[in-house]
Design a protein around this motif. Structure first.
Motif, PDB file in Angstrom:
ATOM      1  N   GLY A  69      -9.919  -7.916 -55.535  1.00  0.00           N
ATOM      2  CA  GLY A  69      -8.989  -8.476 -54.558  1.00  0.00           C
ATOM      3  C   GLY A  69      -7.844  -7.537 -54.257  1.00  0.00           C
ATOM      4  O   GLY A  69      -7.093  -7.146 -55.152  1.00  0.00           O
ATOM      5  N   GLY A  70      -7.724  -7.158 -52.997  1.00  0.00           N
ATOM      6  CA  GLY A  70      -6.650  -6.259 -52.567  1.00  0.00           C
ATOM      7  C   GLY A  70      -5.593  -6.987 -51.775  1.00  0.00           C
ATOM      8  O   GLY A  70      -5.117  -6.523 -50.739  1.00  0.00           O
ATOM      9  N   GLY A  71      -5.206  -8.175 -52.256  1.00  0.00           N
ATOM     10  CA  GLY A  71      -4.030  -8.864 -51.716  1.00  0.00           C
ATOM     11  C   GLY A  71      -2.807  -8.402 -52.492  1.00  0.00           C
ATOM     12  O   GLY A  71      -2.886  -7.437 -53.282  1.00  0.00           O
ATOM     13  N   ALA A 124      -8.606 -12.750 -56.511  1.00  0.00           N
ATOM     14  CA  ALA A 124      -9.247 -12.967 -55.208  1.00  0.00           C
ATOM     15  C   ALA A 124      -8.643 -14.133 -54.435  1.00  0.00           C
ATOM     16  O   ALA A 124      -9.257 -14.619 -53.475  1.00  0.00           O
ATOM     17  CB  ALA A 124     -10.752 -13.157 -55.403  1.00  0.00           C
ATOM     18  N   GLY A 125      -7.458 -14.579 -54.819  1.00  0.00           N
ATOM     19  CA  GLY A 125      -6.763 -15.632 -54.068  1.00  0.00           C
ATOM     20  C   GLY A 125      -7.648 -16.833 -53.815  1.00  0.00           C
ATOM     21  O   GLY A 125      -8.317 -17.341 -54.729  1.00  0.00           O
ATOM     22  N   PRO A 126      -7.716 -17.301 -52.552  1.00  0.00           N
ATOM     23  CA  PRO A 126      -8.484 -18.518 -52.250  1.00  0.00           C
ATOM     24  C   PRO A 126      -9.992 -18.361 -52.469  1.00  0.00           C
ATOM     25  O   PRO A 126     -10.721 -19.335 -52.420  1.00  0.00           O
ATOM     26  CB  PRO A 126      -8.211 -18.742 -50.751  1.00  0.00           C
ATOM     27  CG  PRO A 126      -7.128 -17.816 -50.376  1.00  0.00           C
ATOM     28  CD  PRO A 126      -7.048 -16.734 -51.385  1.00  0.00           C
ATOM     29  N   ILE A 166       4.221 -14.076 -52.739  1.00  0.00           N
ATOM     30  CA  ILE A 166       4.970 -12.852 -52.401  1.00  0.00           C
ATOM     31  C   ILE A 166       6.129 -12.718 -53.392  1.00  0.00           C
ATOM     32  O   ILE A 166       6.371 -11.661 -53.968  1.00  0.00           O
ATOM     33  CB  ILE A 166       5.505 -12.911 -50.941  1.00  0.00           C
ATOM     34  CG1 ILE A 166       4.382 -13.263 -49.948  1.00  0.00           C
ATOM     35  CG2 ILE A 166       6.204 -11.598 -50.571  1.00  0.00           C
ATOM     36  CD1 ILE A 166       3.186 -12.360 -49.935  1.00  0.00           C
ATOM     37  N   ASN A 167       6.806 -13.825 -53.588  1.00  0.00           N
ATOM     38  CA  ASN A 167       7.900 -13.849 -54.550  1.00  0.00           C
ATOM     39  C   ASN A 167       7.410 -13.448 -55.953  1.00  0.00           C
ATOM     40  O   ASN A 167       8.037 -12.651 -56.650  1.00  0.00           O
ATOM     41  CB  ASN A 167       8.449 -15.284 -54.601  1.00  0.00           C
ATOM     42  CG  ASN A 167       9.770 -15.392 -55.329  1.00  0.00           C
ATOM     43  OD1 ASN A 167      10.820 -15.130 -54.769  1.00  0.00           O
ATOM     44  ND2 ASN A 167       9.718 -15.753 -56.598  1.00  0.00           N
ATOM     45  N   ASN A 168       6.276 -13.995 -56.362  1.00  0.00           N
ATOM     46  CA  ASN A 168       5.865 -13.880 -57.766  1.00  0.00           C
ATOM     47  C   ASN A 168       4.912 -12.724 -58.070  1.00  0.00           C
ATOM     48  O   ASN A 168       4.477 -12.591 -59.214  1.00  0.00           O
ATOM     49  CB  ASN A 168       5.244 -15.208 -58.222  1.00  0.00           C
ATOM     50  CG  ASN A 168       6.293 -16.305 -58.282  1.00  0.00           C
ATOM     51  OD1 ASN A 168       7.465 -16.021 -58.532  1.00  0.00           O
ATOM     52  ND2 ASN A 168       5.895 -17.542 -58.036  1.00  0.00           N
TER      53      ASN A 168
HETATM   54  C1  LIG Z   1       1.793 -19.078 -43.762  1.00  0.00           C
HETATM   55  C2  LIG Z   1       2.152 -18.599 -45.132  1.00  0.00           C
HETATM   56  C3  LIG Z   1       3.452 -18.243 -45.433  1.00  0.00           C
HETATM   57  C4  LIG Z   1       3.788 -17.833 -46.721  1.00  0.00           C
HETATM   58  N1  LIG Z   1       5.073 -17.468 -46.983  1.00  0.00           N
HETATM   59  C5  LIG Z   1       5.408 -17.049 -48.233  1.00  0.00           C
HETATM   60  C6  LIG Z   1       6.746 -16.660 -48.517  1.00  0.00           C
HETATM   61  O1  LIG Z   1       7.615 -16.694 -47.645  1.00  0.00           O
HETATM   62  N2  LIG Z   1       7.048 -16.292 -49.786  1.00  0.00           N
HETATM   63  C7  LIG Z   1       6.112 -16.252 -50.784  1.00  0.00           C
HETATM   64  O2  LIG Z   1       6.448 -15.926 -51.912  1.00  0.00           O
HETATM   65  N3  LIG Z   1       4.821 -16.580 -50.514  1.00  0.00           N
HETATM   66  C8  LIG Z   1       4.447 -16.981 -49.280  1.00  0.00           C
HETATM   67  N4  LIG Z   1       3.156 -17.346 -49.014  1.00  0.00           N
HETATM   68  C9  LIG Z   1       2.158 -17.322 -50.096  1.00  0.00           C
HETATM   69  C10 LIG Z   1       1.516 -15.956 -50.302  1.00  0.00           C
HETATM   70  O3  LIG Z   1       1.147 -15.427 -49.059  1.00  0.00           O
HETATM   71  C11 LIG Z   1       0.287 -16.068 -51.202  1.00  0.00           C
HETATM   72  O4  LIG Z   1       0.589 -16.768 -52.379  1.00  0.00           O
HETATM   73  C12 LIG Z   1      -0.200 -14.670 -51.589  1.00  0.00           C
HETATM   74  O5  LIG Z   1      -0.391 -13.876 -50.454  1.00  0.00           O
HETATM   75  C13 LIG Z   1      -1.490 -14.743 -52.385  1.00  0.00           C
HETATM   76  O6  LIG Z   1      -1.894 -13.443 -52.652  1.00  0.00           O
HETATM   77  P1  LIG Z   1      -3.305 -13.100 -53.275  1.00  0.00           P
HETATM   78  O7  LIG Z   1      -3.347 -11.648 -53.466  1.00  0.00           O
HETATM   79  O8  LIG Z   1      -3.534 -13.980 -54.456  1.00  0.00           O
HETATM   80  O9  LIG Z   1      -4.347 -13.625 -52.184  1.00  0.00           O
HETATM   81  P2  LIG Z   1      -4.852 -12.963 -50.813  1.00  0.00           P
HETATM   82  O10 LIG Z   1      -3.767 -12.376 -50.031  1.00  0.00           O
HETATM   83  O11 LIG Z   1      -5.697 -14.005 -50.164  1.00  0.00           O
HETATM   84  O12 LIG Z   1      -5.766 -11.775 -51.308  1.00  0.00           O
HETATM   85  C14 LIG Z   1      -6.999 -11.995 -51.933  1.00  0.00           C
HETATM   86  C15 LIG Z   1      -7.886 -10.820 -51.555  1.00  0.00           C
HETATM   87  O13 LIG Z   1      -9.099 -10.909 -52.293  1.00  0.00           O
HETATM   88  C16 LIG Z   1     -10.123 -10.420 -51.488  1.00  0.00           C
HETATM   89  N5  LIG Z   1     -11.409 -10.912 -51.979  1.00  0.00           N
HETATM   90  C17 LIG Z   1     -11.837 -12.190 -51.988  1.00  0.00           C
HETATM   91  N6  LIG Z   1     -13.087 -12.260 -52.497  1.00  0.00           N
HETATM   92  C18 LIG Z   1     -13.436 -10.991 -52.803  1.00  0.00           C
HETATM   93  C19 LIG Z   1     -14.620 -10.412 -53.347  1.00  0.00           C
HETATM   94  N7  LIG Z   1     -15.686 -11.145 -53.686  1.00  0.00           N
HETATM   95  N8  LIG Z   1     -14.660  -9.080 -53.511  1.00  0.00           N
HETATM   96  C20 LIG Z   1     -13.594  -8.302 -53.192  1.00  0.00           C
HETATM   97  N9  LIG Z   1     -12.444  -8.813 -52.676  1.00  0.00           N
HETATM   98  C21 LIG Z   1     -12.375 -10.130 -52.490  1.00  0.00           C
HETATM   99  C22 LIG Z   1      -9.798 -10.942 -50.099  1.00  0.00           C
HETATM  100  O14 LIG Z   1     -10.442 -10.192 -49.102  1.00  0.00           O
HETATM  101  C23 LIG Z   1      -8.281 -10.826 -50.078  1.00  0.00           C
HETATM  102  O15 LIG Z   1      -7.851  -9.623 -49.464  1.00  0.00           O
HETATM  103  C24 LIG Z   1       2.798 -17.770 -47.731  1.00  0.00           C
HETATM  104  C25 LIG Z   1       1.479 -18.096 -47.420  1.00  0.00           C
HETATM  105  C26 LIG Z   1       1.149 -18.515 -46.136  1.00  0.00           C
HETATM  106  C27 LIG Z   1      -0.277 -18.858 -45.837  1.00  0.00           C
END
Ligand SMILES: Cc1cc2nc3c(=O)[nH]c(=O)nc-3n(C[C@H](O)[C@H](O)[C@H](O)COP(=O)(O)OP(=O)(O)OC[C@H]3O[C@@H](n4cnc5c(N)ncnc54)[C@H](O)[C@@H]3O)c2cc1C
Length: 461
Positions: free
Chosen positions: A16-18, A269-271, A428-430
């Motif tokens: 996951g590259g989030g 991998a977030g969601p 983003i915060n955490n």
């Molecule tokens: C509208 C909105 C506003 C928000 N505002 C804020 C804010 O103001 N402040 C704050 O702190 N948070 C905010 N958030 C929350 C924050 O955006 C999320 O909690 C955070 O981005 C989650 O990051 P992540 O890396 O876990 O997930 P993601 O950003 O979803 O990244 C997961 C990555 O995993 C990859 N992936 C999935 N499955 C696979 C696989 N099988 N193989 C390889 N890669 C895979 C995906 O392609 C994706 O790029 C907001 C969210 C939303 C929707």
């Protein structure tokens, strides 16, 4: 297919590259024990870095975010990162005022008459039950918040000043983290992970049990860990000791399947987490957002709103004909002004469309974006006369376990498999605290900078 075994290198793979995966990669390279000659770190991202919520979020940072066992650390780390790597310039880090405002917006007819961003539907969703604004009237509006029409304000309450709230541009921040990590030897692969592969682990004297703490938030007995995983090479339960062996992915460009060795795998991998780890109770909530270049520059504010818009009777040209158009229900868009003369607006979440295969397949409902534009235009001429630059949607990763707001950070009960996911609306915060704590777990064997027993995935999996 290549599997390399028998080397004493530690092969760390982040799925996951989030923001969570990229910030974790960054902190791994900053750990004193990191030695590129002994440790390889690979981030595997299915579509593109920050293609999901991490590139489309608001970017608010707040000391009152949750959970409170990592928020103070993360807020401080954001400050440190900004100082060390020029965050102000590189990812729009700045202190921001934050407030909760209640307003009566102008109706659709009036906006249409005025022109600008007005000809959109005024879709009305149930307003989020936020804090009720106690300070009354236009006099409560801060003087420098001059881009909101004062006559429409029913109340305003301060939620943060320069010590409590800040902001980043999430996309820019995530890209900076991965760039800094790459500079220290991290490899990025664009490909979709198909399977995490396991081997029998040598018997461990330590039983795999979650920390004995308050379990009151558990919705029932823990599900058998990983027993229902359908990814072929993987089947494990609490009773069988397994360890991570390798990770199989499909290269996005060539569509070739590769398997790379892994001694430590970090699932970020977030969601999409439950697609790779079905017993993880993570789902996705879709949310729309838009960006707007305002008619003239605006002061630094993050605003939670409750806007009541006068009812609009249905007309033949009206986009929707549901009752939601003729009821004056409050709506609650969040409005963030950003340093580069940009305003970001996001709305409430919806469960209408399930999490798609990849971030590239997310369905954007233009009507929902137009609703957001109309809602915020109804209280600001700077927005009404501005230019819409982006309409988008993404999924935030939410934990579907009652009483636990997430995230899940730490070991899973399978040797070498860690999880950093379920950050809901505060990822983003955490992210910095998550990355730092995971780096400690990898190199020190335990979290040091904060007590995160409450977030231990083994309590839920
Ligand atoms: C509208 C909105 C506003 C928000 N505002 C804020 C804010 O103001 N402040 C704050 O702190 N948070 C905010 N958030 C929350 C924050 O955006 C999320 O909690 C955070 O981005 C989650 O990051 P992540 O890396 O876990 O997930 P993601 O950003 O979803 O990244 C997961 C990555 O995993 C990859 N992936 C999935 N499955 C696979 C696989 N099988 N193989 C390889 N890669 C895979 C995906 O392609 C994706 O790029 C907001 C969210 C939303 C929707």
């Amino acid at each position: 297919m290549t599997v390399m075994e028998g080397t004493d290198r530690q092969e760390i793979v982040i799925i996951g590259g989030g923001i969570i995966g990229c910030t974790t990669a960054y902190y791994l390279t900053r750990h004193p024990a990191y030695d590129p000659s002994k440790h390889s770190i690979t981030v595997i991202e299915a579509t593109r870095i920050a293609g999901g919520a991490s590139g489309k979020a608001g970017g608010l940072l707040a000391v009152w975010a949750y959970p409170n066992n990592i928020v103070p650390l993360s807020f401080k780390l954001h400050q440190d990162l900004a100082q060390e790597h020029g965050g102000e310039e590189n990812w729009g880090y700045r202190k921001v005022s934050c407030g909760n405002l209640e307003a009566t917006g102008r109706g659709r007819n009036e906006l249409e008459r005025l022109g600008g961003q007005a000809g959109m539907s005024l879709g009305k969703r149930s307003g989020e039950k936020g804090r009720k604004v106690t300070n009354g009237g236009r006099s409560a509006l801060p003087k420098d918040l001059d881009w909101i029409l004062p006559d429409l304000i029913k109340g305003y309450e301060k939620m943060g000043g320069s010590k409590e709230t800040a902001q980043v541009h999430p996309y820019q921040f995530t890209m900076a983290m991965i760039r800094l990590a790459e500079e220290q030897g991290v490899k990025v692969i664009i490909g979709s992970v198909q399977a995490i592969n396991y081997a029998e682990a040598s018997p461990s004297p330590t039983p795999i049990t979650p920390p004995a703490e308050d379990n009151s938030y558990l919705s029932g007995p823990p599900s058998p860990a990983l027993s229902s995983v359908s990814l072929g090479s993987f089947s494990s339960g609490r009773s069988t000791r397994r360890k991570v062996k390798s990770v199989t992915y499909k290269d996005r460009e060539t569509e070739e399947i590769h398997t790379i060795p892994s001694t430590t795998t970090i699932l970020a991998a977030g969601p999409w987490t439950s697609k790779l780890y079905p017993s993880a109770p993570i789902s996705g909530l879709r949310a729309h957002s838009v960006t707007i270049t305002p008619a003239s520059p605006v002061s630094a504010y993050a605003l939670f709103t409750e806007i009541t818009i006068p009812p609009t009777p249905p007309s033949p040209s009206y986009r929707y004909h549901s009752s939601r158009n003729i009821q004056a229900e409050p709506v609650s868009p969040e409005i963030y002004s950003r340093p580069n003369n940009e305003i970001y607006v996001c709305g409430e979440g919806d469960m209408e469309v399930e999490v798609p295969e990849t971030t590239a397949d997310v369905e954007v409902d233009e009507n929902r974006c137009d609703d957001l534009i109309a809602q915020v235009s109804s209280i600001s001429d700077h927005i009404r006369l501005g230019r819409v630059t982006r309409k988008q949607a993404c999924y935030l990763p939410i934990l579907s376990v009652g009483g636990h707001g997430g995230p899940l950070i730490g070991e899973t009960g399978t040797e070498g498999l860690l999880m950093a996911t379920g950050h809901s609306c505060w990822g983003i915060n955490n992210a910095p605290a998550t990355g730092k704590l995971i780096s400690e777990m990898v190199f020190d064997g335990k979290a040091i900078s904060a007590d995160i027993g409450q977030l231990d995935p083994r309590r839920i999996l």
